[in-house]
Scaffold this motif. Structure first.
Motif, PDB file in Angstrom:
ATOM      1  N   THR A 105       0.806  -1.226   0.000  1.00  0.00           N
ATOM      2  CA  THR A 105       0.000   0.000   0.000  1.00  0.00           C
ATOM      3  C   THR A 105       0.836   1.272   0.000  1.00  0.00           C
ATOM      4  O   THR A 105       0.399   2.303  -0.504  1.00  0.00           O
ATOM      5  CB  THR A 105      -0.927   0.020   1.228  1.00  0.00           C
ATOM      6  N   GLU A 106       2.049   1.189   0.563  1.00  0.00           N
ATOM      7  CA  GLU A 106       2.867   2.390   0.712  1.00  0.00           C
ATOM      8  C   GLU A 106       4.184   2.318  -0.038  1.00  0.00           C
ATOM      9  O   GLU A 106       4.981   3.263  -0.001  1.00  0.00           O
ATOM     10  CB  GLU A 106       3.155   2.625   2.206  1.00  0.00           C
ATOM     11  N   GLY A 107       4.442   1.201  -0.711  1.00  0.00           N
ATOM     12  CA  GLY A 107       5.746   1.030  -1.331  1.00  0.00           C
ATOM     13  C   GLY A 107       6.814   0.928  -0.261  1.00  0.00           C
ATOM     14  O   GLY A 107       6.574   0.435   0.837  1.00  0.00           O
ATOM     15  N   ALA A 108       7.996   1.412  -0.593  1.00  0.00           N
ATOM     16  CA  ALA A 108       9.108   1.326   0.350  1.00  0.00           C
ATOM     17  C   ALA A 108       9.089   2.453   1.380  1.00  0.00           C
ATOM     18  O   ALA A 108      10.004   2.559   2.203  1.00  0.00           O
ATOM     19  CB  ALA A 108      10.429   1.340  -0.407  1.00  0.00           C
ATOM     20  N   ASN A 109       8.047   3.280   1.352  1.00  0.00           N
ATOM     21  CA  ASN A 109       7.934   4.379   2.308  1.00  0.00           C
ATOM     22  C   ASN A 109       7.401   3.850   3.636  1.00  0.00           C
ATOM     23  O   ASN A 109       6.320   4.217   4.103  1.00  0.00           O
ATOM     24  CB  ASN A 109       7.014   5.462   1.748  1.00  0.00           C
ATOM     25  N   LEU A 110       8.186   2.981   4.251  1.00  0.00           N
ATOM     26  CA  LEU A 110       7.755   2.330   5.475  1.00  0.00           C
ATOM     27  C   LEU A 110       7.838   3.267   6.671  1.00  0.00           C
ATOM     28  O   LEU A 110       8.697   4.142   6.737  1.00  0.00           O
ATOM     29  CB  LEU A 110       8.622   1.100   5.749  1.00  0.00           C
ATOM     30  N   SER A 111       6.963   3.030   7.603  1.00  0.00           N
ATOM     31  CA  SER A 111       6.980   3.770   8.866  1.00  0.00           C
ATOM     32  C   SER A 111       6.982   2.755   9.997  1.00  0.00           C
ATOM     33  O   SER A 111       6.068   1.927  10.097  1.00  0.00           O
ATOM     34  CB  SER A 111       5.751   4.676   8.982  1.00  0.00           C
ATOM     35  N   LEU A 112       8.005   2.813  10.844  1.00  0.00           N
ATOM     36  CA  LEU A 112       8.035   1.897  11.979  1.00  0.00           C
ATOM     37  C   LEU A 112       6.858   2.147  12.918  1.00  0.00           C
ATOM     38  O   LEU A 112       6.332   1.219  13.534  1.00  0.00           O
ATOM     39  CB  LEU A 112       9.362   2.033  12.730  1.00  0.00           C
ATOM     40  N   ARG A 113       6.432   3.385  13.012  1.00  0.00           N
ATOM     41  CA  ARG A 113       5.288   3.698  13.867  1.00  0.00           C
ATOM     42  C   ARG A 113       4.021   3.018  13.342  1.00  0.00           C
ATOM     43  O   ARG A 113       3.222   2.476  14.112  1.00  0.00           O
ATOM     44  CB  ARG A 113       5.077   5.211  13.941  1.00  0.00           C
ATOM     45  N   ALA A 114       3.837   3.051  12.006  1.00  0.00           N
ATOM     46  CA  ALA A 114       2.658   2.417  11.419  1.00  0.00           C
ATOM     47  C   ALA A 114       2.712   0.898  11.604  1.00  0.00           C
ATOM     48  O   ALA A 114       1.697   0.263  11.888  1.00  0.00           O
ATOM     49  CB  ALA A 114       2.567   2.771   9.941  1.00  0.00           C
ATOM     50  N   VAL A 115       3.890   0.323  11.452  1.00  0.00           N
ATOM     51  CA  VAL A 115       4.047  -1.107  11.662  1.00  0.00           C
ATOM     52  C   VAL A 115       3.735  -1.457  13.119  1.00  0.00           C
ATOM     53  O   VAL A 115       3.026  -2.427  13.403  1.00  0.00           O
ATOM     54  CB  VAL A 115       5.471  -1.562  11.288  1.00  0.00           C
ATOM     55  N   ALA A 116       4.255  -0.657  14.036  1.00  0.00           N
ATOM     56  CA  ALA A 116       4.002  -0.889  15.459  1.00  0.00           C
ATOM     57  C   ALA A 116       2.512  -0.780  15.768  1.00  0.00           C
ATOM     58  O   ALA A 116       1.971  -1.581  16.542  1.00  0.00           O
ATOM     59  CB  ALA A 116       4.795   0.110  16.294  1.00  0.00           C
ATOM     60  N   ARG A 117       1.852   0.188  15.151  1.00  0.00           N
ATOM     61  CA  ARG A 117       0.416   0.361  15.390  1.00  0.00           C
ATOM     62  C   ARG A 117      -0.364  -0.869  14.948  1.00  0.00           C
ATOM     63  O   ARG A 117      -1.269  -1.331  15.648  1.00  0.00           O
ATOM     64  CB  ARG A 117      -0.071   1.608  14.643  1.00  0.00           C
ATOM     65  N   ASP A 118      -0.013  -1.426  13.787  1.00  0.00           N
ATOM     66  CA  ASP A 118      -0.700  -2.619  13.297  1.00  0.00           C
ATOM     67  C   ASP A 118      -0.459  -3.822  14.203  1.00  0.00           C
ATOM     68  O   ASP A 118      -1.296  -4.731  14.282  1.00  0.00           O
ATOM     69  CB  ASP A 118      -0.231  -2.956  11.877  1.00  0.00           C
ATOM     70  N   LEU A 119       0.687  -3.842  14.863  1.00  0.00           N
ATOM     71  CA  LEU A 119       1.018  -4.938  15.768  1.00  0.00           C
ATOM     72  C   LEU A 119       0.456  -4.730  17.167  1.00  0.00           C
ATOM     73  O   LEU A 119       0.551  -5.624  18.013  1.00  0.00           O
ATOM     74  CB  LEU A 119       2.538  -5.101  15.855  1.00  0.00           C
ATOM     75  N   GLY A 120      -0.092  -3.538  17.404  1.00  0.00           N
ATOM     76  CA  GLY A 120      -0.595  -3.233  18.737  1.00  0.00           C
ATOM     77  C   GLY A 120       0.517  -3.018  19.742  1.00  0.00           C
ATOM     78  O   GLY A 120       0.355  -3.284  20.937  1.00  0.00           O
ATOM     79  N   MET A 121       1.661  -2.529  19.226  1.00  0.00           N
ATOM     80  CA  MET A 121       2.827  -2.306  20.076  1.00  0.00           C
ATOM     81  C   MET A 121       3.161  -0.824  20.127  1.00  0.00           C
ATOM     82  O   MET A 121       2.797  -0.060  19.236  1.00  0.00           O
ATOM     83  CB  MET A 121       4.051  -3.060  19.519  1.00  0.00           C
ATOM     84  N   ALA A 122       3.885  -0.440  21.161  1.00  0.00           N
ATOM     85  CA  ALA A 122       4.457   0.899  21.198  1.00  0.00           C
ATOM     86  C   ALA A 122       5.606   0.957  20.200  1.00  0.00           C
ATOM     87  O   ALA A 122       6.320  -0.037  20.006  1.00  0.00           O
ATOM     88  CB  ALA A 122       4.962   1.229  22.600  1.00  0.00           C
ATOM     89  N   SER A 123       5.780   2.099  19.546  1.00  0.00           N
ATOM     90  CA  SER A 123       6.858   2.207  18.555  1.00  0.00           C
ATOM     91  C   SER A 123       8.213   1.945  19.194  1.00  0.00           C
ATOM     92  O   SER A 123       9.117   1.401  18.545  1.00  0.00           O
ATOM     93  CB  SER A 123       6.829   3.585  17.897  1.00  0.00           C
ATOM     94  N   SER A 124       8.367   2.303  20.443  1.00  0.00           N
ATOM     95  CA  SER A 124       9.647   2.067  21.118  1.00  0.00           C
ATOM     96  C   SER A 124       9.961   0.579  21.210  1.00  0.00           C
ATOM     97  O   SER A 124      11.129   0.177  21.206  1.00  0.00           O
ATOM     98  CB  SER A 124       9.613   2.677  22.526  1.00  0.00           C
ATOM     99  N   ALA A 125       8.922  -0.260  21.271  1.00  0.00           N
ATOM    100  CA  ALA A 125       9.136  -1.710  21.340  1.00  0.00           C
ATOM    101  C   ALA A 125       9.673  -2.239  20.015  1.00  0.00           C
ATOM    102  O   ALA A 125      10.546  -3.105  19.981  1.00  0.00           O
ATOM    103  CB  ALA A 125       7.834  -2.414  21.701  1.00  0.00           C
ATOM    104  N   VAL A 126       9.181  -1.706  18.890  1.00  0.00           N
ATOM    105  CA  VAL A 126       9.654  -2.141  17.574  1.00  0.00           C
ATOM    106  C   VAL A 126      11.114  -1.760  17.389  1.00  0.00           C
ATOM    107  O   VAL A 126      11.889  -2.514  16.776  1.00  0.00           O
ATOM    108  CB  VAL A 126       8.790  -1.522  16.455  1.00  0.00           C
TER     109      VAL A 126
END
Length: 227
Positions: free
Chosen positions: A28-49
């Motif tokens: 959906t976003e190509g290589a424009n990844l966001s660790l915060r967005a990934v963390a949100r999908d995992l239900g984790m705090a970004s600091s945990a990722v």
């Protein structure tokens, strides 16, 4: 299971889960990844990722290495099950195409446009060359069997750059043959990308596999392989 082994297992499983979510984001976003967005999908705090991947670039590198290794595994397995060098070349090429069609966003990550602001580390070099080296090994097999015709030596400045590459990977092969194999590899990758990125739409529609086979055989001929 010891506590250390349990922690290692949990870490490995979480690492794979993070990468799986990141791969979905590629769609959906190509290589424009966001660790915060990934963390949100995992239900984790970004600091945990960030305990698993220190940056977006580190996560991208992991995805890139996985993609190169996946297409490399696929091509190698297909070639290993084939017979003659030409058959191995065709099997490897078709396997790479089929992998790309099944994993278009990962193919785009490794063979598409460069990611702005990202510089691939040396860790990616070996995985990135697996398919090329496989094709080189196939051509080398044919050359050692005496089924590749002699060719005119290379000329030009680029020829001087090819010589050390040939000496490093296939010292018994003429540099011209290495150059032809690299050029053929680029043609194969280009044919796959051209189809994957929609350039055959409203053109070759009914038999794209057949058209790719035609291009794959032309690339094989460039590399010195014949029936």
């Amino acid at each position: 299971m010891s506590a250390a082994n349990l922690r290692a297992r949990v870490r490995a499983e979480m690492t794979e889960e993070i990468k799986a979510v990141a791969k979905r984001h590629l769609a959906t976003e190509g290589a424009n990844l966001s660790l915060r967005a990934v963390a949100r999908d995992l239900g984790m705090a970004s600091s945990a990722v960030y305990r698993y991947f220190a940056s977006r670039d580190e996560l991208l590198t992991a995805l890139i290495i996985d993609a190169y290794d996946a297409v490399g595994d696929t091509a190698e397995q297909a070639a290993a099950a084939a017979g003659s060098p030409l058959q191995k070349w065709l099997a490897a090429g078709h396997a790479a195409r089929e992998w790309a069609l099944a994993n278009p966003h990962e193919w785009a990550l490794i063979y598409g446009s460069p990611v702005p602001g990202y510089a691939a580390p040396k860790d990616t070099v070996e995985p990135a060359t697996r398919v090329l080296l496989l094709l080189g090994a196939i051509v080398a097999e044919a050359y050692r069997a005496g089924t590749v015709a002699e060719r005119e030596p290379l000329t030009g400045r680029f020829a001087e750059e090819i010589v050390p590459l040939a000496a490093t990977y296939y010292p018994d092969l003429p540099p011209r043959l290495i150059a032809d194999t690299i050029a053929a590899f680029f043609q194969v990758c280009g044919a796959i990308s051209y189809e994957l990125f929609g350039q055959l739409n409203n053109g070759i529609v009914e038999d794209r596999r057949g058209f790719f086979d035609y291009q794959l055989r032309a690339a094989a001929k460039l590399a010195g392989l014949t029936g």
